[in-house]
Enzyme design. Structure first.
Site, mmCIF file in Angstrom:
data_model
loop_
_atom_site.group_PDB
_atom_site.id
_atom_site.type_symbol
_atom_site.label_atom_id
_atom_site.label_comp_id
_atom_site.label_asym_id
_atom_site.label_seq_id
_atom_site.Cartn_x
_atom_site.Cartn_y
_atom_site.Cartn_z
ATOM 1 C CB VAL A 187 12.278 -0.607 3.967
ATOM 2 C CG1 VAL A 187 11.093 -1.739 4.622
ATOM 3 C CG2 VAL A 187 13.533 -1.482 3.692
ATOM 4 C CD1 TRP A 213 9.294 -1.339 -3.134
ATOM 5 C CD2 TRP A 213 7.796 -2.050 -1.954
ATOM 6 N NE1 TRP A 213 8.558 -2.342 -3.846
ATOM 7 C CE2 TRP A 213 7.715 -2.783 -2.871
ATOM 8 C CE3 TRP A 213 6.722 -2.150 -0.747
ATOM 9 C CZ2 TRP A 213 6.866 -3.896 -2.805
ATOM 10 C CZ3 TRP A 213 6.019 -3.270 -0.754
ATOM 11 C CH2 TRP A 213 5.944 -3.970 -2.050
ATOM 12 C CG HIS A 214 5.365 -0.776 2.543
ATOM 13 N ND1 HIS A 214 6.796 -0.577 3.138
ATOM 14 C CD2 HIS A 214 4.852 -1.896 2.770
ATOM 15 C CE1 HIS A 214 7.099 -2.061 3.273
ATOM 16 N NE2 HIS A 214 5.992 -2.799 3.068
ATOM 17 N N GLY A 215 4.212 2.991 0.142
ATOM 18 C CA GLY A 215 3.293 4.227 -0.256
ATOM 19 C C GLY A 215 4.023 5.561 -0.466
ATOM 20 C CG PHE A 271 2.286 -1.659 -1.006
ATOM 21 C CD1 PHE A 271 1.475 -0.314 -0.857
ATOM 22 C CD2 PHE A 271 2.185 -2.688 -0.051
ATOM 23 C CE1 PHE A 271 0.811 0.030 0.434
ATOM 24 C CE2 PHE A 271 1.313 -2.039 1.302
ATOM 25 C CZ PHE A 271 0.718 -0.934 1.547
#
Lengths: 550, 571
Positions: free
Chosen positions: A343, A346-348, A550
């Protein structure tokens, strides 16, 4: 295309009118919405740096065709897969797995290439340097296709659901194509599952005055959140601090973290509100993405309320397939850690997000352990375990502080002591459900998210280090005069109070009840006024949604 | 089953849903009458409001106001000029779409759906891609500059064992890798710094006690010892580390933080910062801030533990004041017996106390020990080896003219005592926000230079222009504020009038619009307020000034090569 822009106004008015006009002709309506969605994707504004050229839409098309074909190939093996003949079944299973593999490799390959290649090259270089090897790795000038993290997950879930037998493949390519590219949620979510969206294309569109009014309401709320609480606070305060934290005092840095916490939520949830509102006016229902996350009592609850469509996606397609909460405690904790780590990642793709992901994943592990552990009378053995555990935690945080964050010894000791103290406070504070207890848990969870945002927002690890060093300096310089104007103070306090204190029902019901009594032209004038305010406040123009990157 | 309100994300069981997409109820939608009434009404209301901005004529006041780059300030100017209903005409300024063109490129400022229409159909893509490539190039350069500016190690300058002979000549300058690097902007009138270069040559030759001392005053542009720290480390890496230099007895503001020294405020002193004009006697000390305590205030200054510079000190010089009914000032070096100074005097006077020790790691504690009020200014930390000392004298938030708050005689004594070889001034950032003519500003700046050089009218001085300061225009582009070039020119003229060298920081950054490029670079060199620099930006500007200074030094060494060293020493 950005929602809060004149471009979007020029786009959405004719799209709505034509779509309503075609509501009696479903085939044309779907085709029109596909065309509008592709136009939306390709016709973005001039940005700095430039966004990918229009032909990057080819990746979107490729993803659409890939999953449409793969899912049909998987489905074609259904009869053979259900066969009682083991050889037939095995052959069918191989074919199904092959096509699933094609989809996974194709989708995750593209995502990995565009989003994570430079990070992995950097990691390789960092590790090599740490081992004393001199390695020069290339830095690829890759343009991240807008929305790739969103539409990749969306199409993947479709194919996996077909493979798992929970969804029949969409027989109609145009409907599947619209599912992938539906413009309100294409570039920044919510991540819509096939079972939520495709059935809506098999029914007549649900258009009603109520849907129109609610749609307009969500759009207005979204614009206010995105432009004022999001963009404006960023332009007035947070960007300056995060760009040069060494110029700011401890208190100013702390305030910038609160401001960013508000900004991020307002930005993303505001975007989601607009997406849901526009979809409603087009006759579609999209899933909610936020549920007052800053009112969560613990981290598990926070992640159920924050970017819900991503976190539930990873829950359904990673956590449960790994075994979920079933199995040995060690296995469950591993499942939990991995899911939350993904999780975060996934953002960066950066060391910052490695830290952010691990902090949240380990806190989730702690959260589960703390809720499920037996609370009996302390024995010598449990005391020894607690002491050992605390020493290990202290050592780990101290090591991280000195080796990774490069803090001085006093700061590292302070941070390690703070971590142990917080661990003990939360561990010794069971959730009783009383008002004070709930408030305390909400505040603790909120502050955990605020402080961990350092790694989320800072451009690189060096900036994170400076932010943390600045925070731990505890200088007594307060907030310099004029840095935060009364207007920014007011918006900050309003925003934080609104999200921390107001019950969702108040906004959903009471404010909406007022809104729906307004005549249409007054709503239009209000929108115009809001547009004027945004125009004046944001002379730089609205920014892209943070989650675009993202 | 609905989730428990407080259920965690991963607490529940998996819920399996089966969806069959083979059944189709697809049919034309029907909607009740009045479905679109409100939303169409809203569209009409919105359309009318936008149409109104086009319907109102553009009067003269609006046209004048439109010259301002920021929409909000243009609207404010217009509304002030056209009160009441006439103000409606100002709506002209907020038209969402106009056919204005960029005077530089001739292209439309706003093209809807740019990525398709502007980029492809109107052929604006090529120019945009060139600009994008240039920005990426700037990013690469920025990264390289920031890395180049890092100083990781340095060598001690070897002290000559033999005295300078009568006939000894200045040798040619040995090539140095730094001198091969391109110089962004050369110094204007570098010959004004000859005396500084002579001192630097003596240091370079390793003459015993040859310390070259520079004092760098400025506003927040030099805060956090950013630019000054970068120059210091570059100069010390090449010419030797002769100590950290002057440090105040406290932090007058959050941006007063020095590199290469450890400062620990055990109990704060009360301070009075020159920009607040809070000491009518004008005795602010050489650093611009005076500190007072009736007892209990204590600071400690120690050598650095990290980084190559500031690791040793051999001489602490405490700067304080003698004053009527003055109390005791207690100084303790490491764990030695403290020294107690009686600061009582018949009248306010400048005093210094020197503590010499071995060249190494040390800590000095400065404490107000009671017996009356103590007034002090700071501590200079130096070594006795040849090298450079570069003082950071930031005056955060200061207008240039605030330096005139110094008492002239006091400042003269303070600077004489510090005995600098170079005075650098970098003001202007705050002056951009004031009203006033450039003529007045030039007179003020000249007065400040004359004040600082009162003790030594020939003291080499270098005027460093302010950084580029950006603002966003109506289209969101970051442009240079119009006042910047005026101020830079004014400072250039002042430098010429006063016989100072001049470094055009603004031009070195890249001139017009450079702050925008610096903000967008990666790592970011410009800060989000479009007026200051980031940590990386400080290093880059520091390195730029260093290279320009060194270009002047190389030229100087060519000129003096073969001349007697003794003559140089007497310069």
């Amino acid at each position: 295309m950005l929602f809060v822009s004149f471009d979007f106004l020029l786009f959405i008015v004719p799209v709505l009118l034509i779509s309503w006009g075609l509501s009696h002709v479903p085939v044309l309506r779907v085709l029109f919405l596909i065309a509008a969605s592709y136009f939306f994707y390709m016709a973005g504004p001039e940005t700095d740096p430039l966004q990918p050229p229009w032909y990057f839409v080819g990746l979107l098309l490729l993803s659409t065709v890939l999953d449409y074909v793969c899912s049909r190939q998987i489905w074609q093996q259904r009869a053979a897969f259900d066969s009682k003949d083991p050889r037939t079944k095995a052959a069918a299973a191989r074919t199904r797995n092959f096509w699933l593999g094609v989809s996974l490799v194709g989708n995750l390959g593209l995502l990995g290439y565009f989003k994570y290649t430079n990070f992995f090259l950097g990691v390789f270089s960092d590790v090599a340097h740490a081992l004393g090897m001199s390695v020069v790795v290339p830095h690829l000038e890759l343009l991240l296709p807008i929305g790739i993290s969103f539409y990749t997950f969306q199409t993947l879930s479709y194919t996996i659901d077909v493979w798992r037998g929970r969804l029949t493949p969409e027989p109609n390519f145009r409907k599947f194509a619209l599912f992938v590219v539906f413009f309100p949620q294409l570039v920044a979510g919510p991540i819509v599952r096939a079972h939520e969206f495709l059935p809506q294309l098999h029914r007549p569109p649900r258009l009603s005055a109520e849907a129109m009014t609610r749609g307009m309401y969500r759009v207005m709320i979204g614009v206010a959140k995105k432009a004022i609480l999001g963009d404006w606070i960023a332009s007035q305060f947070t960007d300056a601090v995060f760009n040069a934290p060494e110029n700011y005092t401890s208190l100013e840095i702390l305030l910038s973290l609160y401001a960013f916490t508000l900004q991020l939520y307002a930005d993303f949830s505001g975007y989601t509100d607009i997406a849901i509102g526009v979809a409603l006016m087009l006759g579609f229902v999209l899933p909610e993405n936020f549920e007052r996350p800053y009112q969560a009592r613990n981290l598990g609850e926070f992640w159920r309320r924050w970017h819900m469509t991503l976190s539930t996606w990873l829950r359904d397609y990673v956590f449960f397939p790994l075994g979920g909460s079933k199995g040995s405690p060690g296995r469950v904790y591993f499942n939990l850690w991995l899911t939350m780590f993904l999780v975060g990642m996934w953002h960066g793709a950066s060391w910052n997000f490695v830290l952010y992901s691990n902090i949240h994943a380990l806190a989730m592990v702690f959260n589960r352990w703390n809720r499920l552990r037996r609370r009996g009378a302390a024995t010598a053995k449990t005391r020894a375990m607690w002491v050992t555990g605390m020493l290990l935690l202290f050592g780990a945080v101290y090591g991280l502080s000195t080796a990774v964050l490069q803090l001085g010894q006093p700061e590292s000791l302070g941070l390690a002591g703070f971590a142990v103290a917080m661990f003990l406070i939360v561990a010794r504070l069971p959730e009783t459900g009383t008002a004070w207890n709930t408030a305390l848990h909400v505040l603790l969870t909120f502050h955990f998210t605020v402080l961990s945002r350092v790694f989320f927002r800072a451009d690189d690890l060096d900036t994170s280090r400076k932010m943390i060093a600045g925070l731990l300096r505890f200088d007594a310089h307060g907030i310099r005069e004029g840095l935060i104007t009364p207007a920014v103070w007011a918006v900050l306090l309003f925003g934080l109070g609104y999200h921390l204190l107001t019950p969702k029902g108040l906004v959903d019901r009471e404010t909406y009840a007022v809104f729906r009594r307004l005549p249409g032209p007054v709503i239009g004038l209000s929108l115009a006024l809001m547009g004027l305010v945004v125009y004046l406040l944001l002379s730089s123009g609205p920014r892209a949604n943070i989650y675009f990157q993202f | 089953m609905a989730a428990d309100e407080h259920e965690g994300l991963l607490d529940g069981e998996e819920r399996k849903v089966k969806v069959d997409l083979t059944r189709d109820e697809e049919a034309g939608g029907s909607y009740p009458p009045g479905t679109f009434r409100k939303v169409i009404g809203a569209m009409v209301g919105l359309g009318l409001a936008i149409g109104l901005t086009y319907a109102v004529p553009a009067p003269q006041v609006a046209a004048e106001a439109a010259k301002e780059s920021a929409v909000a300030s243009a609207l404010t100017t217009c509304m002030e000029s056209a009160p009441g209903l006439a103000g409606l005409s100002c709506l002209h300024l907020v038209r969402p779409w106009t056919l204005e063109t960029d005077p530089d490129t001739g292209e439309f400022k706003y093209v809807p759906f740019w990525n398709l229409i502007g980029r492809e159909l109107l052929g604006m893509g090529q120019a945009a891609e060139v600009a994008d490539a240039e920005a990426k190039e700037a990013v690469a350069v920025a990264r390289e500059e920031a890395e180049k500016a890092e100083v990781e190690e340095f060598k001690e300058v070897e002290v000559r064992a033999t005295p300078v002979q009568e006939d000894e000549k200045v040798p040619p300058l040995a090539p140095h890798e730094d001198d091969a690097q391109p110089v962004e902007v050369p110094l204007e009138r570098p010959e004004a710094l000859d005396r500084f270069y002579a001192a630097l040559t003596r240091t370079h030759l390793g003459l015993p006690g040859a310390i070259t001392r520079a004092m760098h005053y400025g506003d927040s542009a030099i805060g956090n010892d950013g630019i000054t720290g970068a120059i210091r480390s570059k100069l010390q890496a090449r010419f030797g580390d002769a100590g950290h230099g002057f440090h105040l007895l406290g932090q007058p503001n959050a941006s007063y933080r020095h590199q290469g020294v450890r400062f620990d405020e055990k109990s704060p002193w009360q301070h009075c910062f020159i920009i607040f004009d809070c000491k009518k006697d004008g005795y602010y000390g050489v650093g611009g801030t005076t500190f007072e305590s009736a007892g209990g205030a204590e600071i400690r200054l120690s050598t650095a533990q990290k980084g190559p510079m500031g690791r040793k000190v051999a001489r602490y010089e405490v700067w304080y004041a003698g004053l009527p009914k003055g109390g005791k000032l207690r100084l303790r070096l490491d764990d030695q017996e403290p020294v107690e100074l009686d600061t009582a005097a018949e009248q306010l006077e400048d005093r210094w106390h020197v503590i010499e020790t071995d060249d190494g790691e040390h800590t000095l504690s400065v404490r107000a020990a009671g017996g009356g009020k103590v007034r002090a200014y700071g501590v200079a930390m130096e070594r006795t080896v040849p090298g450079v000392v570069y003082d950071e004298m930031s005056q955060i938030g200061a207008l240039t003219r605030r330096m005139l708050n110094f008492d002239a005689e006091h400042l003269q004594r303070q600077i004489s005592r510090r005995d600098p070889d170079l005075l650098v001034l970098m003001f202007g950032g705050n002056d951009m926000n004031t009203q006033g003519t450039m003529e007045k500003y030039k007179a003020e700046y000249s007065a400040v230079i004359q004040l600082f050089r009162k003790a030594d009218p020939l003291l080499p001085c270098l005027v460093m222009a302010p950084l580029d300061h950006g603002e966003r225009d109506g289209s969101g582009k970051i442009v240079t504020r119009p006042i910047v070039t005026k101020l830079v020119q004014a400072q250039r003229e002042v430098a010429q009038t006063e016989g100072c060298a001049f470094f055009d920081t603004y031009e070195a950054m890249g001139g017009s619009g450079s702050m925008g490029r610096w903000v967008r670079s990666s790592p970011a060199l410009g800060a989000g307020d479009l007026s200051h620099l980031t940590h990386h930006g400080h290093k880059v500007v520091g390195a730029m000034l260093y290279r320009s200074l060194m270009q002047g030094y190389v030229d100087y060494r060519k000129r003096v090569a073969g001349t007697p060293v003794k003559a140089l020493a007497e310069n």
